[in-house]
Design a protein around this motif. Sequence first.
Motif, PDB file in Angstrom:
ATOM      1  N   LEU A  25     -28.451  63.247  -4.685  1.00 41.06           N
ATOM      2  CA  LEU A  25     -29.506  63.987  -3.857  1.00 41.06           C
ATOM      3  C   LEU A  25     -31.001  62.146  -3.501  1.00 41.06           C
ATOM      4  N   ILE A  26     -31.387  60.855  -3.980  1.00 44.68           N
ATOM      5  CA  ILE A  26     -31.831  60.187  -3.140  1.00 44.68           C
ATOM      6  C   ILE A  26     -31.443  59.791  -2.235  1.00 44.68           C
ATOM      7  N   ASP A  27     -30.681  59.565  -2.436  1.00 47.21           N
ATOM      8  CA  ASP A  27     -29.511  59.112  -1.048  1.00 47.21           C
ATOM      9  C   ASP A  27     -29.612  59.918   0.184  1.00 47.21           C
ATOM     10  N   ALA A  28     -29.491  61.209  -0.133  1.00 51.26           N
ATOM     11  CA  ALA A  28     -28.898  62.167   0.408  1.00 51.26           C
ATOM     12  C   ALA A  28     -30.737  62.320   1.350  1.00 51.26           C
ATOM     13  N   VAL A  29     -31.980  62.667   0.803  1.00 46.96           N
ATOM     14  CA  VAL A  29     -32.758  62.981   1.386  1.00 46.96           C
ATOM     15  C   VAL A  29     -33.047  61.149   2.277  1.00 46.96           C
ATOM     16  N   GLN A  30     -32.761  59.885   1.805  1.00 47.15           N
ATOM     17  CA  GLN A  30     -33.288  59.017   2.464  1.00 47.15           C
ATOM     18  C   GLN A  30     -32.570  58.905   3.627  1.00 47.15           C
ATOM     19  N   ALA A  31     -31.239  59.131   3.852  1.00 44.82           N
ATOM     20  CA  ALA A  31     -30.258  58.684   5.141  1.00 44.82           C
ATOM     21  C   ALA A  31     -31.111  59.840   5.752  1.00 44.82           C
ATOM     22  N   ALA A  32     -31.307  61.009   5.064  1.00 43.58           N
ATOM     23  CA  ALA A  32     -31.935  61.995   6.290  1.00 43.58           C
ATOM     24  C   ALA A  32     -33.187  62.037   6.807  1.00 43.58           C
ATOM     25  N   LEU A  33     -34.353  60.721   6.521  1.00 39.67           N
ATOM     26  CA  LEU A  33     -35.671  60.295   6.429  1.00 39.67           C
ATOM     27  C   LEU A  33     -35.506  59.452   6.792  1.00 39.67           C
ATOM     28  N   ALA A  34     -34.621  58.401   6.806  1.00 42.13           N
ATOM     29  CA  ALA A  34     -34.525  56.893   7.358  1.00 42.13           C
ATOM     30  C   ALA A  34     -35.414  56.751   8.673  1.00 42.13           C
ATOM     31  N   ALA A  35     -35.249  57.233   9.899  1.00 45.49           N
ATOM     32  CA  ALA A  35     -35.872  56.845  10.699  1.00 45.49           C
ATOM     33  C   ALA A  35     -37.008  58.180  11.236  1.00 45.49           C
ATOM     34  N   TYR A  36     -37.906  59.075   9.904  1.00 47.28           N
ATOM     35  CA  TYR A  36     -38.250  59.298  10.271  1.00 47.28           C
ATOM     36  C   TYR A  36     -39.730  58.550  10.534  1.00 47.28           C
ATOM     37  N   PRO A  37     -40.319  59.055  11.893  1.00 47.33           N
ATOM     38  CA  PRO A  37     -41.773  58.330  12.279  1.00 47.33           C
ATOM     39  C   PRO A  37     -42.948  58.191  11.710  1.00 47.33           C
ATOM     40  N   TRP A  38     -42.527  58.697  10.678  1.00 52.79           N
ATOM     41  CA  TRP A  38     -44.155  59.286  10.083  1.00 52.79           C
ATOM     42  C   TRP A  38     -44.254  59.085   9.081  1.00 52.79           C
ATOM     43  N   ASP A  95     -49.966  65.454   4.130  1.00 50.95           N
ATOM     44  CA  ASP A  95     -50.574  66.820   5.065  1.00 50.95           C
ATOM     45  C   ASP A  95     -49.236  67.963   4.892  1.00 50.95           C
ATOM     46  N   VAL A  96     -47.914  67.603   5.066  1.00 51.96           N
ATOM     47  CA  VAL A  96     -46.607  68.432   4.634  1.00 51.96           C
ATOM     48  C   VAL A  96     -46.032  67.900   3.573  1.00 51.96           C
ATOM     49  N   VAL A  97     -45.697  69.119   2.745  1.00 55.76           N
ATOM     50  CA  VAL A  97     -45.338  69.491   2.143  1.00 55.76           C
ATOM     51  C   VAL A  97     -43.699  70.197   1.625  1.00 55.76           C
ATOM     52  N   TRP A 114     -44.022  58.655   4.674  1.00 53.76           N
ATOM     53  CA  TRP A 114     -42.651  59.973   3.941  1.00 53.76           C
ATOM     54  C   TRP A 114     -42.861  59.291   2.367  1.00 53.76           C
ATOM     55  N   GLU A 115     -42.927  60.468   1.584  1.00 50.40           N
ATOM     56  CA  GLU A 115     -42.567  60.304   0.356  1.00 50.40           C
ATOM     57  C   GLU A 115     -41.716  60.595  -0.537  1.00 50.40           C
ATOM     58  N   LEU A 116     -40.826  60.850  -1.527  1.00 47.75           N
ATOM     59  CA  LEU A 116     -40.205  61.532  -2.041  1.00 47.75           C
ATOM     60  C   LEU A 116     -40.290  61.374  -4.317  1.00 47.75           C
ATOM     61  N   ILE A 117     -40.691  62.806  -4.377  1.00 48.86           N
ATOM     62  CA  ILE A 117     -41.546  63.202  -5.532  1.00 48.86           C
ATOM     63  C   ILE A 117     -40.494  63.892  -6.252  1.00 48.86           C
ATOM     64  N   VAL A 118     -39.370  63.176  -7.319  1.00 51.26           N
ATOM     65  CA  VAL A 118     -38.536  64.279  -7.817  1.00 51.26           C
ATOM     66  C   VAL A 118     -39.344  64.269  -9.300  1.00 51.26           C
ATOM     67  N   VAL A 119     -39.187  65.629  -9.982  1.00 46.20           N
ATOM     68  CA  VAL A 119     -39.792  65.693 -11.119  1.00 46.20           C
ATOM     69  C   VAL A 119     -38.384  66.118 -12.139  1.00 46.20           C
ATOM     70  N   ASP A 120     -38.250  65.485 -12.732  1.00 44.34           N
ATOM     71  CA  ASP A 120     -37.658  65.327 -14.074  1.00 44.34           C
ATOM     72  C   ASP A 120     -38.036  66.304 -15.082  1.00 44.34           C
ATOM     73  N   ALA A 158     -49.912  63.518  14.268  1.00 42.54           N
ATOM     74  CA  ALA A 158     -49.828  62.583  12.867  1.00 42.54           C
ATOM     75  C   ALA A 158     -49.491  63.746  11.470  1.00 42.54           C
ATOM     76  N   HIS A 159     -49.220  63.475  10.797  1.00 37.86           N
ATOM     77  CA  HIS A 159     -48.874  63.597   9.218  1.00 37.86           C
ATOM     78  C   HIS A 159     -48.115  62.154   8.339  1.00 37.86           C
ATOM     79  N   SER A 160     -48.159  63.246   6.766  1.00 34.23           N
ATOM     80  CA  SER A 160     -47.936  62.514   6.532  1.00 34.23           C
ATOM     81  C   SER A 160     -46.723  63.359   5.231  1.00 34.23           C
ATOM     82  N   LEU A 161     -45.307  63.177   5.212  1.00 32.53           N
ATOM     83  CA  LEU A 161     -44.788  64.515   4.653  1.00 32.53           C
ATOM     84  C   LEU A 161     -44.181  64.400   3.842  1.00 32.53           C
ATOM     85  N   SER A 162     -44.215  64.775   1.841  1.00 29.80           N
ATOM     86  CA  SER A 162     -43.798  64.826   0.469  1.00 29.80           C
ATOM     87  C   SER A 162     -43.014  65.555   0.391  1.00 29.80           C
TER      88      SER A 162
END
Length: 359
Positions: free
Chosen positions: A48-61, A116-118, A63-69, A29-33
Amino acid sequence: MNYASLPEAVLAETTVEEPAVGELAALPAHSLSVVVPMYNEVENATALIDAVQAALAAYPWPWELIVVDDGSTDGTGRTLDRRARETGTHIRVLHLARNFRQTAAMQAGIDASRGDVVATLDGDLQNDPADIPRMVARLLAEDLDMVAGWRRQRQDGMFLRKIPSMLANRLIRRVSGLKFQDLGCSLKIFRGSVLRQVRLYGEMHRFIPAWLATVTSPSRMAEEPVRHHARRAGSSKYGISRTFRVLIDLLAIHFFLRFGTRPGHFFGGIGLGVLFVGSLMLAYMGVLKLTGHEIGTRPMLSLGFFLVLGGVQLLTTGVLAELLMRVYFDVGRARPYRVRAGEGSETPGEAPAEAGWHG
């Protein structure tokens, strides 16, 4: 991200086997940033947001996306905010007050991360977010602290990007002792508890594996082949000048890796050598003087004097550096070592409640 227009040869070269959702669910068990710094990438912000969303849409744990402008001036921040609102609260956008450059932006994202994982990657979409689940699976399955991407088939210009990067990688490997093939790839997966023990300054983002080696063993780091795509929009923020900055940063890396906890050995070693050479010169001048030769106009007399003076200064600098190091470790309560967190581990100086004495 739509890669339909990419050449078939490139797709064939970059195709890798993805882990099944069931395999990911079987991981601890973990959470992903996911941390992505962006600067003047308005053309890639939404994608970029769409690509990450598509890649992790089925991720079972979780997760969050932090975009730094990073202080963008082309509307990147506004575009990110709009797309984040449309996508969900798991998309977070940090706005820096000005352009602090990539290292500071990446550190800001790491500081804001809660996972827990970055995972880190560039915002130009040359890194493929679809590689993230596979790399996370390897990190957790093999109990590693870092999995770095290896761009086996780079889609960059030969002279402007590949050659300087190859030379920089070679120098970094020699100085740091790490055997990675591609230390410049921004797509990396870290164990959060280890990554947060490292602070990034200046332009040290390209040396994260080397800095990580100060808090964990290189044997707990691995390299994984990843896909790499040609830039589809916007312009590169890198140039040939970064090769020269790498050389300067390598000096700092070499010092901190070899002499970070014993600066007196670094300055003292050089000081003793300089002092010895200067003393030999002055001794030779003294022998000449005693044998009746004129030495007042000889350059070696001045050179020997300044070498002795420089050697003494280097020795005293080493003493002062050792004093500062003692203050850092004693007053600041820092430790010259790290204990790896894990089952059964404990904090030094704090015995568990059930601990007793033998005898």
